[in-house]
Design a protein around this motif. Structure first.
Motif, mmCIF file in Angstrom:
data_model
loop_
_atom_site.group_PDB
_atom_site.id
_atom_site.type_symbol
_atom_site.label_atom_id
_atom_site.label_comp_id
_atom_site.label_asym_id
_atom_site.label_seq_id
_atom_site.Cartn_x
_atom_site.Cartn_y
_atom_site.Cartn_z
ATOM 1 N N SER A 1 26.491 68.472 75.153
ATOM 2 C CA SER A 1 26.232 68.481 76.590
ATOM 3 C C SER A 1 27.288 69.314 77.304
ATOM 4 O O SER A 1 28.471 69.269 76.973
ATOM 5 C CB SER A 1 26.268 67.050 77.139
ATOM 6 N N LEU A 2 26.845 70.067 78.293
ATOM 7 C CA LEU A 2 27.797 70.825 79.114
ATOM 8 C C LEU A 2 28.499 69.920 80.113
ATOM 9 O O LEU A 2 29.380 70.358 80.839
ATOM 10 C CB LEU A 2 27.073 71.954 79.846
ATOM 11 N N PHE A 3 28.089 68.672 80.164
ATOM 12 C CA PHE A 3 28.759 67.684 81.010
ATOM 13 C C PHE A 3 29.344 66.595 80.115
ATOM 14 O O PHE A 3 28.910 65.449 80.125
ATOM 15 C CB PHE A 3 27.783 67.112 82.046
ATOM 16 N N GLY A 4 30.321 66.992 79.322
ATOM 17 C CA GLY A 4 30.980 66.041 78.419
ATOM 18 C C GLY A 4 32.285 66.623 77.913
ATOM 19 O O GLY A 4 32.506 67.842 77.981
ATOM 20 N N THR A 5 33.161 65.781 77.395
ATOM 21 C CA THR A 5 34.484 66.259 76.966
ATOM 22 C C THR A 5 34.439 66.960 75.608
ATOM 23 O O THR A 5 35.434 67.552 75.195
ATOM 24 C CB THR A 5 35.477 65.096 76.869
ATOM 25 N N GLY A 6 33.292 66.889 74.926
ATOM 26 C CA GLY A 6 33.186 67.584 73.650
ATOM 27 C C GLY A 6 33.444 69.082 73.791
ATOM 28 O O GLY A 6 33.875 69.740 72.848
ATOM 29 N N LEU A 7 33.201 69.618 74.985
ATOM 30 C CA LEU A 7 33.483 71.036 75.234
ATOM 31 C C LEU A 7 34.955 71.341 75.036
ATOM 32 O O LEU A 7 35.343 72.415 74.619
ATOM 33 C CB LEU A 7 33.120 71.390 76.686
ATOM 34 N N MET A 8 35.777 70.370 75.378
ATOM 35 C CA MET A 8 37.230 70.543 75.303
ATOM 36 C C MET A 8 37.731 70.512 73.870
ATOM 37 O O MET A 8 38.660 71.221 73.496
ATOM 38 C CB MET A 8 37.864 69.347 76.014
ATOM 39 N N THR A 9 37.118 69.648 73.083
ATOM 40 C CA THR A 9 37.699 69.334 71.781
ATOM 41 C C THR A 9 37.076 70.118 70.624
ATOM 42 O O THR A 9 37.692 70.230 69.575
ATOM 43 C CB THR A 9 37.512 67.831 71.477
ATOM 44 N N ARG A 10 35.865 70.647 70.839
ATOM 45 C CA ARG A 10 35.133 71.204 69.704
ATOM 46 C C ARG A 10 35.932 72.287 68.980
ATOM 47 O O ARG A 10 35.980 72.325 67.754
ATOM 48 C CB ARG A 10 33.803 71.760 70.199
ATOM 49 N N HIS A 11 36.567 73.191 69.733
ATOM 50 C CA HIS A 11 37.283 74.278 69.062
ATOM 51 C C HIS A 11 38.609 73.809 68.467
ATOM 52 O O HIS A 11 39.276 74.564 67.774
ATOM 53 C CB HIS A 11 37.497 75.443 70.024
ATOM 54 N N LEU A 12 38.977 72.572 68.752
ATOM 55 C CA LEU A 12 40.236 72.061 68.181
ATOM 56 C C LEU A 12 39.994 71.249 66.910
ATOM 57 O O LEU A 12 40.950 70.821 66.259
ATOM 58 C CB LEU A 12 40.963 71.178 69.210
ATOM 59 N N LEU A 13 38.737 71.031 66.562
ATOM 60 C CA LEU A 13 38.445 70.209 65.378
ATOM 61 C C LEU A 13 38.800 70.956 64.100
ATOM 62 O O LEU A 13 38.537 72.145 63.968
ATOM 63 C CB LEU A 13 36.964 69.833 65.347
ATOM 64 N N ARG A 14 39.426 70.247 63.181
ATOM 65 C CA ARG A 14 39.768 70.826 61.870
ATOM 66 C C ARG A 14 39.095 69.955 60.808
ATOM 67 O O ARG A 14 39.709 69.040 60.264
ATOM 68 C CB ARG A 14 41.291 70.809 61.656
ATOM 69 N N PRO A 15 37.806 70.234 60.505
ATOM 70 C CA PRO A 15 37.076 69.359 59.586
ATOM 71 C C PRO A 15 37.580 69.492 58.149
ATOM 72 O O PRO A 15 37.951 70.582 57.711
ATOM 73 C CB PRO A 15 35.646 69.876 59.673
ATOM 74 N N ILE A 16 37.611 68.384 57.456
ATOM 75 C CA ILE A 16 37.849 68.423 56.016
ATOM 76 C C ILE A 16 36.817 67.512 55.357
ATOM 77 O O ILE A 16 36.355 66.547 55.955
ATOM 78 C CB ILE A 16 39.279 67.971 55.621
ATOM 79 N N LYS A 17 36.466 67.858 54.130
ATOM 80 C CA LYS A 17 35.443 67.069 53.447
ATOM 81 C C LYS A 17 36.115 65.851 52.834
ATOM 82 O O LYS A 17 36.970 65.985 51.941
ATOM 83 C CB LYS A 17 34.789 67.922 52.365
ATOM 84 N N ALA A 18 35.775 64.701 53.323
ATOM 85 C CA ALA A 18 36.383 63.475 52.795
ATOM 86 C C ALA A 18 35.467 62.303 53.102
ATOM 87 O O ALA A 18 35.042 62.133 54.246
ATOM 88 C CB ALA A 18 37.751 63.236 53.422
ATOM 89 N N GLY A 19 35.160 61.529 52.097
ATOM 90 C CA GLY A 19 34.254 60.410 52.292
ATOM 91 C C GLY A 19 34.971 59.081 52.408
ATOM 92 O O GLY A 19 34.350 58.056 52.736
ATOM 93 N N ASN A 20 36.267 59.072 52.125
ATOM 94 C CA ASN A 20 37.031 57.824 52.249
ATOM 95 C C ASN A 20 38.478 58.135 52.604
ATOM 96 O O ASN A 20 38.889 59.307 52.638
ATOM 97 C CB ASN A 20 36.957 57.031 50.938
ATOM 98 N N ALA A 21 39.218 57.104 52.863
ATOM 99 C CA ALA A 21 40.593 57.276 53.360
ATOM 100 C C ALA A 21 41.484 57.991 52.340
ATOM 101 O O ALA A 21 42.367 58.773 52.711
ATOM 102 C CB ALA A 21 41.183 55.912 53.727
ATOM 103 N N ALA A 22 41.273 57.732 51.041
ATOM 104 C CA ALA A 22 42.131 58.348 50.019
ATOM 105 C C ALA A 22 41.921 59.863 49.970
ATOM 106 O O ALA A 22 42.883 60.637 49.934
ATOM 107 C CB ALA A 22 41.835 57.725 48.652
ATOM 108 N N ASP A 23 40.643 60.286 49.966
ATOM 109 C CA ASP A 23 40.339 61.726 49.990
ATOM 110 C C ASP A 23 40.937 62.362 51.239
ATOM 111 O O ASP A 23 41.518 63.444 51.202
ATOM 112 C CB ASP A 23 38.809 61.945 50.059
ATOM 113 N N PHE A 24 40.714 61.678 52.345
ATOM 114 C CA PHE A 24 41.193 62.197 53.627
ATOM 115 C C PHE A 24 42.712 62.369 53.591
ATOM 116 O O PHE A 24 43.258 63.397 54.007
ATOM 117 C CB PHE A 24 40.785 61.234 54.751
ATOM 118 N N ALA A 25 43.395 61.349 53.071
ATOM 119 C CA ALA A 25 44.869 61.385 53.048
ATOM 120 C C ALA A 25 45.364 62.539 52.180
ATOM 121 O O ALA A 25 46.333 63.213 52.519
ATOM 122 C CB ALA A 25 45.403 60.058 52.520
#
Lengths: 549, 171
Positions: free
Chosen positions: A432-456
């Motif tokens: 939505s153009l009326f939401g804070t996702g506009l602010m954060t989307r370019h700051l996201l750093r996705p990593i593939k992780a299905g659980n806390a151990a992978d993520f860590a």
């Protein structure tokens, strides 16, 4: 492993390191339109950089952009030329840059908006950006540089073609902070440790206006031809001269400040220069396209190029107002921090509803004015707040803005609400153009992780790189992160969808969960490791949000 | 019946978007630098669009584009840049890597594998491929000789290749 097995991974790693396949469609289309069938230009021997057709394509892409330039001196004539000295100019569109040549010490030369950073050495020069800035080098999209970002020149290249400077490239490493830009497939970002590769071409002193005008006419001709061909294919008679869209006419009127409904004396001067009317019309057209982009991606698993191109064109009109918004000095994280400020949101809302023929009435306007006033005060407090980490400031900013959006939407009629939030637009952060996702989307750093151990494990590697941790510290860091991530709610729900992976539109609420987790991780690192002052500063200035997908 | 490709700008744009990344990656794999790869890809598409080419469907089109780009690359040298008897091997390695999607999945798997790479291997790969440091600079940082850095990078690529193959099998 054979040499070719080794080469395939080597070339893939080059791509991961920043040398990515470019979009060549524009230059191919132009080359196709200009050359006679069967008369292909001979391929000159390597090494070479970019052919003449590339220059045309670049000029085509360069239309309307500020032009960077390359200067070279003392080359001999003929096809073999020697560049004895060259420099590349990086134009500062807004903000400012402190430029420190290679082997020099800070403080360096401060280059303000409207001037150019002149890079002479091919490696080692640094640029420090203390506040949001926008930089332009030729055909590359405008770069947005986040506050507290340090950049380093990694390589610089100038190519010669028959004695004329034909092209230049500049690879810039992000030492600390982040750089973002809009590409055809959506926002792109590079953060600490990543490299941005810029290309431009335009010999100094060459006036491209005639060539640009010719190419604009050519583009217009191709678009008309395309429209006629499509109509013929569908059996519809083609119009003789297609008229420009109404929106384009409205948007193309420069410097038209219209319909600012909500004001604040602190920001009134700058905001009065924004073309709110155009903002509203563009917003009204963009939102259904975004929804359609997501619908197609959900169904086909592919991003629609056609819609992406339309979005790109419309987004130019919104992005064009960003410098004015930035000049107003509204508090907020990054350029879209200003765009999502209540004062801007309320005015955009009003103009969008005007464009849709469903304007706010007097009671709604009065209620919104009150909301804008109180949330502006709250956000001023957040910006000045005593937070240890930039991520934490951002988290509080987002929470306040989300409350504002919620309050604002409650003041709308059902019809108005459906215009601003068409069905599905609130399913994903950033859609939505009326939401804070506009602010954060370019700051996201996705990593593939299905659980806390992978993520860590993976987040630990990234953060250890950022902070310069030893192997032993990295191992300990993973344990700390696993403990934090394991107790975070909202992180380990359903598997990620194509929309999340390909467009970085996260399921509603997931961004905030990731941000809360990030702040908890940073705090744990701060408390459990003996950090040097430099490491503390890096930790404090991290804005990229690591999110498991 | 096979159809002749049209030159409708919209179709051209979609055609280029569909195949350009794969052809570009392929010529980079052959050894072209990024700028030369741009030119080769453009020329390959121009040949496809200008020649009386009968479209036999996507797999054939992709193979055709790769072959033309490969020929253009080889012709750009006075002497072939690699032994022509290697061509079958090159094609086999590429097809194994590209897996019918132009290499997108393999690249995604490689990114994941990189996240799991630890210690000096990770540092060496990062310094070489992301920061474009020379072997000498990497050696200074990791306290290795240039030959040691070369070996470390090669071992790292071998590990990464196995990891990519494993990830693709599991997927």
């Amino acid at each position: 492993m054979t040499d070719w097995d080794d080469r395939i991974i080597d070339s893939a790693l080059q791509e991961v390191g920043g040398q990515q396949p470019p979009d060549l469609s524009a230059r191919i289309l132009i080359a196709l339109g200009e050359g006679a069938p069967g008369q292909l230009p001979a391929l000159p021997p390597p090494p070479r950089s970019i052919a003449g057709s590339t220059m045309l394509a670049a000029a085509f892409l360069c239309l309307g952009l500020l032009t960077a330039y390359v200067v070279s001196y003392a080359f001999d004539d003929g096809s073999r030329s020697t560049v004895e000295a060259e420099r590349v100019a990086l134009y500062v569109v807004s903000g400012q840059v402190e430029f420190v040549p290679a082997d020099a010490q800070r403080p360096g030369e401060v280059v303000a908006a409207g001037s150019a950073v002149i890079v002479r050495e091919p490696r080692g020069a640094r640029m420090f950006v203390s506040k949001d800035s926008r930089l332009q080098l030729g055909v590359f999209p405008m770069l947005r540089v986040e506050p507290a970002t340090e950049l380093e020149v990694r390589s610089m290249g100038v190519s010669m073609n028959n004695g004329v400077v034909a092209a230049t490239s500049l690879a810039i490493g992000v030492v600390v902070g982040a750089v973002t830009w809009d590409s055809l497939s959506g926002p792109e970002a590079r953060t600490s440790g990543e490299v941005v590769r810029l290309e431009a071409m335009a010999p100094d002193g060459v006036d491209y206006s005639v060539e640009n005008a010719r190419l604009m006419a050519r583009v217009q001709g191709l678009e008309e031809q395309n429209a006629r061909l499509m109509m013929m294919r569908e059996g519809v008679a083609a119009p003789a001269i297609p008229e420009g869209p109404v929106l384009a006419e409205a948007l193309d009127k420069p410097d038209v400040a219209t319909a600012m409904m909500f004001e604040d004396p602190k920001y009134a001067d700058a905001l009065s220069k924004v073309n709110w009317d155009a903002m509203g019309k563009a917003t009204l057209e963009i939102q259904p396209l975004l929804n359609e982009l997501v619908r197609i991606l959900n169904e086909d698993g592919e991003i629609s190029t056609e819609i992406a191109v339309q979005l790109e064109k419309l987004n130019v009109h919104l992005a064009g107002e960003i410098p004015t918004l930035m000049k107003a000095g509204l508090p907020g994280t990054g350029p879209n921090g200003a765009y999502t400020h209540p004062l801007v949101v309320a005015n955009t809302l009003a103009s969008t509803l005007n464009a849709a023929g469903k304007p706010l009435d007097a009671a709604q306007s009065a209620a919104l004015a009150g909301l804008v006033k109180s949330f502006t005060a709250e956000l001023d407090g957040v910006a000045a707040g005593p937070y240890e980490f930039q991520s934490e400031t951002m988290m509080h900013e987002i929470e306040a803005k989300e409350r504002f959006y919620a309050e604002m939407s409650q003041r709308l009629t059902a019809e108005q609400f459906a215009t601003i939030y068409p069905k599905g637009s609130t399913d994903f952060d950033g859609l939505s153009l009326f939401g804070t996702g506009l602010m954060t989307r370019h700051l996201l750093r996705p990593i593939k992780a299905g659980n806390a151990a992978d993520f860590a494990h993976r987040a630990g590697n990234r953060l250890a790189d950022e902070l310069g941790f030893s192997d032993a510290e990295t191992v300990r860091l993973r344990t700390v992160l696993e403990s934090v991530a394991g107790s975070s709610s909202g992180m380990w729900g359903k598997p990620s969808s194509a929309v999340e992976r390909k467009l970085k539109f996260l399921r509603a609420g997931r961004t905030q969960a990731a941000l809360r987790n990030q702040v908890a991780m940073l705090r744990a690192i701060y408390l459990q490791f003996q950090l040097t002052p430099e490491q503390q500063e890096k930790l404090s200035s991290l804005t990229g949000v690591i999110v498991p997908l | 019946m096979a159809k002749v490709l049209t030159v409708d700008p919209q179709d051209v744009s979609q055609l280029v978007h569909r195949h350009q990344a794969e052809v570009w990656r392929y010529v980079r794999f052959l050894g072209a630098n990024a700028e030369l790869a741009d030119d080769l890809v453009q020329e390959a598409f121009l040949q496809l669009l200008r020649a009386p080419y009968e479209d036999q469907g996507e797999p054939a089109r992709r193979a055709w584009l790769r072959k033309v780009a490969q020929n253009l690359y080889v012709k750009s040298f006075r002497r072939p840049p690699f032994a022509l008897v290697d061509l079958d091997r090159i094609e086999a390695v590429w097809l194994d890597y590209a897996q019918g999607d132009g290499g997108n999945e393999s690249l995604a798997a490689l990114r994941e594998c990189l996240e799991n790479l630890d210690g000096r291997a990770r540092q060496a790969v990062r310094l070489h491929y992301e920061e474009r440091r020379s072997r000498r600079e990497i050696g200074d940082r990791l306290e290795l000789g240039e030959q040691g850095v070369k070996s470390l990078l090669r071992r790292s690529r071998e590990l990464l290749k196995k990891c990519v193959e494993r990830a693709r099998r599991e997927a």
